[in-house]
Design an enzyme around this catalytic site. Structure first.
Site, short mmCIF file in Angstrom:
data_model
loop_
_atom_site.label_atom_id
_atom_site.label_comp_id
_atom_site.label_asym_id
_atom_site.label_seq_id
_atom_site.Cartn_x
_atom_site.Cartn_y
_atom_site.Cartn_z
N TYR A 334 0.84 -1.19 0.00
CA TYR A 334 0.00 0.00 0.00
C TYR A 334 0.88 1.25 0.00
O TYR A 334 1.73 1.41 0.87
CB TYR A 334 -0.90 -0.03 1.24
N CYS A 335 0.67 2.12 -0.99
CA CYS A 335 1.36 3.41 -1.07
C CYS A 335 2.87 3.20 -1.03
O CYS A 335 3.44 2.52 -1.87
CB CYS A 335 0.89 4.32 0.06
N LEU A 336 3.54 3.76 -0.03
CA LEU A 336 4.99 3.59 0.11
C LEU A 336 5.37 2.12 0.26
O LEU A 336 6.43 1.69 -0.19
CB LEU A 336 5.46 4.40 1.32
#
Length: 606
Positions: A334-336
């Protein structure tokens, strides 16, 4: 003799007593904060003003370019005068009892002007339209200045918008009809209570304003958030690995490992049972593992991106394989966490390690050439200033990063709470997502510096060999496992057009899906809610241009979760008996959600 009858205090007396109590709290807090502030200032001595963000320089450059074209400036001023003249005509027509069309109207979804008096009351409607006209012309003038470099223009546009949002009439007591009415009704008690709330937030922020978005006392991890049953089965200095208790007799042969961002905590995917992606995945027959990152302190200043891969993702893969006996796993970031997962997949490809059989990316950037408005905060001067600050304490304070993200949606995440908490004098409403949002994490100095420089400043991850991790030069094109990218159309942190270009860097089969809403709501979107929908191409073609992809995509109702489930099952549909975390190779360390996630920023690092 009968006991004397004690009468309840009259409402007026009770109100006076309540006000007196609030006044006393305000006086005590104000005195304490003023003394603390004076002591801090005396210790610091006289400091020259600084412009670490380069805002002053950007606006000086803008003014030089603007004044160099006086004709354009005069034209903008005349357009402004003409719109105000139209507003005057509109107001006169309303006074005569007519119902003319508005000269300026709020954008769809602008919650600042939802109170009926903004439309129905002549004076407040005039104030609202006057503000909207000024806001539009200010923005158009500064955004239309010619000759500025792209970085300066973006900085000017962003901070102009911050100024425009700050001066909105909804943010002031006398020009907000709801606050005005409440002040009259409560005889000003709302403003006194609001001032007390303000002082309390400054007090809890240790001299800095930390606006409370929710009632944090209403939530407890493991009790009413992060409640999916499971166990901590492995841990090291950097993370705990959680395995969740199965709810089906059979499970997919490949376990699912989730890599969340370390800039926030994992339980955004496990807020409540009805919107928990983790719980839903368990119910679909996945053996779910999730990494719970430590909230680092000064002792972990030397932890780098290499460590987050080796002691984080790779250590988790080792543990999942040993715990379950599986030969292959599915992984999602997720994301980073997706950026880290992409790096890990390229590293494993170079090492001929095939244990991760598929990769899923939730709103994840691999190509940082168009980072959206976050790019306003990232240039060489700002990174150097940030590195200097991190070098002094060993980490980036989570509240600073949270403040940056809040500025991207200032009206929703800053000013709405200013009005509610300080002008209306109300306590924040309990909201699990905002509880998570306020539960930020620190970032180790070495890791964050590497991330900002290599990803944002240099965009080195998309360059073959541009990033070296654990002695291996990373090449995303070497990733051969099938991948699933879910991005969201309103994402202000990982813009979908940028995530699309990142997906193009992977040479394996990729399914790209575009969900509705934004960075959080678009991901935490359970099928039962039947919200937002998503766009996908039946042919799974990925033209070079993202707009061409969208033109060929079809909008589907419901949640992308079900589309992902069909995709991941198509990779491998074999099943095995359910895996009990208490019966694996590792000894259970504690119950989920574990202890790492419970470390909060309101407790000072040691």
């Amino acid at each position: 003799m009968a006991a004397p009858k004690i009468e309840a205090p009259k409402p007026e007396l009770a109100n006076h007593q309540e006000m007196a109590k609030t006044y006393a709290e305000v006086a005590q807090r104000a005195s304490k904060l003023l003394n603390a502030h004076m002591q801090r200032e005396m210790k610091k001595g006289i400091q020259p003003p600084s412009d670490e963000l380069g805002v002053a320089q950007a606006f000086m450059d803008m003014m030089n370019k603007l004044l160099a074209n006086p004709y354009r400036l005069a034209q903008n001023q005349m357009n402004l005068v003409w719109d105000y003249f139209s507003l005057w005509q509109h107001s006169m027509q309303r006074m005569w009892g007519l119902s003319p069309d508005a000269v300026a109207s709020p954008a769809t979804g602008d919650k600042r002007f939802k109170h009926e008096d903004w439309q129905d009351h002549f004076l407040f409607d005039f104030v609202k339209q006057s503000y909207l006209i000024a806001a539009r012309h200010i923005h158009d003038t500064v955004s239309g200045v010619e000759g500025l470099d792209e970085g300066t223009q973006k900085k000017v546009n962003f901070y102009t918008r911050q100024y425009i949002d700050a001066i909105a009439p909804s943010n002031f007591a006398l020009t907000n009809p709801e606050v005005f009415q409440e002040t009259i009704r409560s005889h000003g008690q709302n403003l006194i209570k609001g001032f007390n709330n303000l002082l309390q937030d400054v007090e809890e922020g240790d001299g800095s304003l930390r606006i409370r978005m929710t009632d944090t006392s209403a939530f407890e991890l493991g009790k009413n958030v992060a409640t999916t049953p499971g166990k901590v089965v492995f841990q090291n200095e950097l993370m705990q690995l959680l395995q969740y208790t199965p709810t089906t007799a059979k499970v997919s042969s490949r376990p699912l490992l989730i890599v969340p961002p370390w800039i926030n905590k994992y339980y955004v995917l496990d807020l409540r049972e009805k919107n928990s992606y983790i719980k839903w995945s368990v119910d679909q027959g996945h053996t779910v593992f999730v990494i719970s990152w430590v909230n680092p302190d000064v002792k972990m200043a030397g932890k780098g991106f290499d460590d987050y891969m080796s002691e984080g993702v790779l250590a988790a893969v080792d543990a999942v394989i040993e715990q379950t006996g599986a030969k292959e796993i599915n992984a999602a970031g997720y994301c980073l966490g997706g950026t880290l997962l992409g790096t890990t997949l390229a590293y494993m490809a170079a090492k001929k390690d095939k244990r991760i059989a598929s990769g899923t990316f939730f709103t994840s950037l691999l190509d940082f050439s168009q980072p959206g408005e976050l790019g306003v905060f990232i240039d060489e001067e700002q990174v150097q200033a940030l590195e200097k600050k991190m070098a002094e304490r060993g980490y980036l304070e989570g509240s600073e990063m949270a403040g940056t993200f809040n500025m991207l949606r200032a009206n929703d995440l800053i000013w709405s709470f200013v009005v509610n908490n300080y002008l209306l004098g109300k306590d924040p409403f309990p909201f699990d997502l905002l509880y998570w949002n306020s539960d930020s994490t620190r970032l180790p100095a070495k890791m964050h510096s590497f991330y900002l420089r290599k990803m944002y400043l240099e965009n080195a991850l998309v360059k073959p060999g541009g990033v070296e991790v654990c002695g291996v030069k990373i090449d995303l094109s070497k990733i051969k496992v099938p991948c699933y990218f879910i991005s969201t159309v309103e994402d202000h942190i990982a813009p979908w057009k940028s995530t699309y270009t990142g997906a193009q860097r992977i040479s394996s089969d990729v399914r790209f899906v575009l969900g509705g809403s934004g960075h959080i709501a678009g991901i935490v979107n359970p099928p039962a809610a039947n919200k937002y929908g998503f766009w996908v191409r039946d042919d799974d073609k990925r033209p070079e241009d993202c707009e061409a992809w969208l033109e060929g995509a079809k909008h589907q109702a419901g949640s992308w979760w079900t589309d992902w489930q069909a995709w991941v099952k198509a990779q491998d549909s074999t099943e095995v008996a359910a895996r009990d975390p208490a019966k694996g190779k590792f000894k259970v360390l504690e119950d989920a959600p574990g202890s790492y996630v419970k470390a909060r920023l309101d407790k000072s690092p040691k």
